[in-house]
Scaffold this active site. Structure first.
Site, short mmCIF file in Angstrom:
data_model
loop_
_atom_site.label_atom_id
_atom_site.label_comp_id
_atom_site.label_asym_id
_atom_site.label_seq_id
_atom_site.Cartn_x
_atom_site.Cartn_y
_atom_site.Cartn_z
N GLN A 195 0.81 -1.22 0.00
CA GLN A 195 0.00 0.00 0.00
C GLN A 195 0.85 1.28 0.00
O GLN A 195 0.55 2.23 -0.72
CB GLN A 195 -0.94 0.00 1.21
CG GLN A 195 -2.09 0.94 1.06
CD GLN A 195 -3.08 0.82 2.19
OE1 GLN A 195 -3.57 1.81 2.68
NE2 GLN A 195 -3.36 -0.38 2.65
N SER A 203 -4.85 4.63 12.04
CA SER A 203 -5.45 3.71 11.09
C SER A 203 -4.86 4.04 9.72
O SER A 203 -4.85 5.20 9.31
CB SER A 203 -6.97 3.84 11.09
OG SER A 203 -7.53 2.75 10.39
N GLU A 204 -4.37 3.01 9.02
CA GLU A 204 -3.59 3.26 7.80
C GLU A 204 -4.37 4.00 6.73
O GLU A 204 -3.79 4.65 5.87
CB GLU A 204 -3.08 1.93 7.23
CG GLU A 204 -4.20 1.06 6.64
CD GLU A 204 -3.72 -0.34 6.29
OE1 GLU A 204 -2.81 -0.83 6.95
OE2 GLU A 204 -4.27 -0.91 5.34
N ASN A 205 -5.72 3.91 6.79
CA ASN A 205 -6.52 4.60 5.78
C ASN A 205 -6.59 6.10 6.03
O ASN A 205 -7.19 6.82 5.23
CB ASN A 205 -7.92 4.00 5.70
CG ASN A 205 -8.62 3.92 7.02
OD1 ASN A 205 -7.99 3.63 8.04
ND2 ASN A 205 -9.90 4.19 7.05
N SER A 265 0.41 8.70 5.70
CA SER A 265 0.12 7.54 6.54
C SER A 265 1.21 6.49 6.41
O SER A 265 1.74 5.97 7.39
CB SER A 265 -1.25 6.97 6.16
OG SER A 265 -1.61 5.92 7.01
#
Lengths: 209, 194
Positions: free
Chosen positions: A87, B45-47, B87
């Site tokens: 990601q 939170s990675e989002n 992030s």
């Protein structure tokens, strides 16, 4: 405006911060053979999962498809070519594409299958993987508000990949929940400046999000 | 108490005041329920949020505020919204104190070599690889500080033991100068003697 076979970057994380109205329209018009670059394919028949369900995607670059079994099924039977990218690497590859850089040097993925057939570079004794930049014909974004010029403001975790994708699409289409007069969004609240945005289309209520 | 609750409670014991903690999808998102009383940590939170909190209550859900699994969450006063680049800059750059990865990701470490075999489940690595890379950064910091021992605790189910051993094997290739041991610990209440 978006032809069959186009490459698309689509913002959002599990459908949060995805341009639902534009996706619905792509499904309605049945635009086939798309290349999609996105974090995930959400869940079956939701957000980017709607493009999957309608079998409009030929090639997918994503980080995680575990919550959409239909994506995995289409990959297994060879209907979609899927490239999985870590990601953080995906985010930086898009940034490199949008910011005019020649690639990303990252330690992520070294020693794993992600590193196969990719060059490595040693900097001050540390090894890095060279990952190539990504761009697309269109970047499809969601935002909380846009002003008439196209300045964008996001809410909370709906920001995710939208900000960086705004730099890497040759044509950038943003779908804000609200379009407000220029000046309503203060300069300090503008996360994506209008120079990155070509078109805005208001969300209206679709899918409840 | 079911296995998942036990693992979450055990992981929560690792949290120290002021830690910046990342939670992955699944079991990790339940860890905040079991924080020791009085210990305040910050959840990333990675989002895209630092300062994630439990959802404030039924009817208070904000469709723009979710965790990495897409479930509704809340935010503490002073929380910060961040985009995916920042992030993962924080994650890859070693700015986290603790990472809690779900069983799916740990399992997948062992499966990575097979992820293109037809018919097999292929969830994708999501953010897990960047998080493990961040853990390497943690070990390098520890070496830099002159400490001789560091521990990375990973909650796992019996089926994930090969995956854990695979992580250790991989880390040995990345940190060849360091002695790296993998200890499967069946007792979840086990705490290392310091």
């Amino acid at each position: 405006m978006i032809p069959e076979g186009a490459s698309l970057m689509i913002g959002g994380f599990m459908g949060v911060g995805s341009p639902h109205r534009i996706i619905d329209e792509l499904v309605r018009q049945g635009r086939k053979n798309l290349t999609v670059i996105a974090n995930d394919t959400a869940t079956p028949n939701f957000a980017i999962g709607r493009l999957i369900a309608a079998k409009l995607i030929a090639r997918l670059i994503a980080t995680h498809i575990g919550l959409n079994p239909e994506t995995q099924r289409q990959m297994m039977v060879g209907e979609i070519a899927v490239e999985l990218s870590p990601q953080g690497t995906l985010a930086e590859r898009i940034r490199a594409g949008g910011f005019g850089l020649g690639g990303v040097l990252t330690p992520t993925g070294l020693g794993t299958v992600v590193a196969e057939n990719k060059p490595t570079v040693v900097v001050d004794g540390r090894e890095f993987l060279l990952e190539k930049p990504l761009t697309a014909d269109f970047a499809l974004l969601a935002a909380h508000r846009a002003d008439y010029r196209g300045n964008l403001e996001y809410l909370l975790t709906a920001r995710n990949f939208n900000m960086v994708m705004a730099t890497a699409g040759r044509t950038v289409i943003a779908e804000p929940e609200h379009i407000v007069p220029t000046g309503v969004i203060p300069p300090d609240m503008v996360a994506t400046p209008f120079v990155c945005v070509d078109y805005i289309i208001e969300r209206c209520a679709v899918n409840g999000r | 108490m079911d296995d998942k609750t036990l693992i979450a409670k055990r992981v929560a014991l690792e949290m120290k005041e002021g830690n910046l903690v990342n939670l992955g999808i699944g079991l990790p998102t339940t860890v905040p329920r079991y924080l020791p009383p009085g210990v305040e940590v910050y959840f990333q939170s990675e989002n895209g949020i630092i300062g994630m909190a439990p959802v404030p209550g039924q009817g208070m859900e904000d469709p723009s505020l979710t965790d990495a699994g897409g479930g509704f969450v809340g935010a503490i006063p002073g929380a910060a919204s961040i985009d995916s680049c920042l992030s993962f800059g924080l994650i890859r750059g070693g700015h986290l104190d603790i990472t809690v990865l779900g069983g799916l990701e740990v399992d997948e470490r062992g499966q990575l070599a097979n992820w293109m075999v037809p018919g097999k489940m292929v969830p994708g690595m999501g953010g897990a690889m960047d998080l493990v890379t961040g853990a390497i950064g943690y070990f390098q910091d520890v070496i830099g500080f002159g400490r001789r021992i560091a521990m990375l605790a990973v909650g796992y189910g019996p089926s994930e033991e090969p995956g854990g051993a695979e992580v250790a094997r991989w880390m040995r290739t990345v940190l060849p100068d360091l002695t790296i041991d993998w200890w499967p610990v069946p007792d979840p209440s086990w705490i290392p003697r310091t």
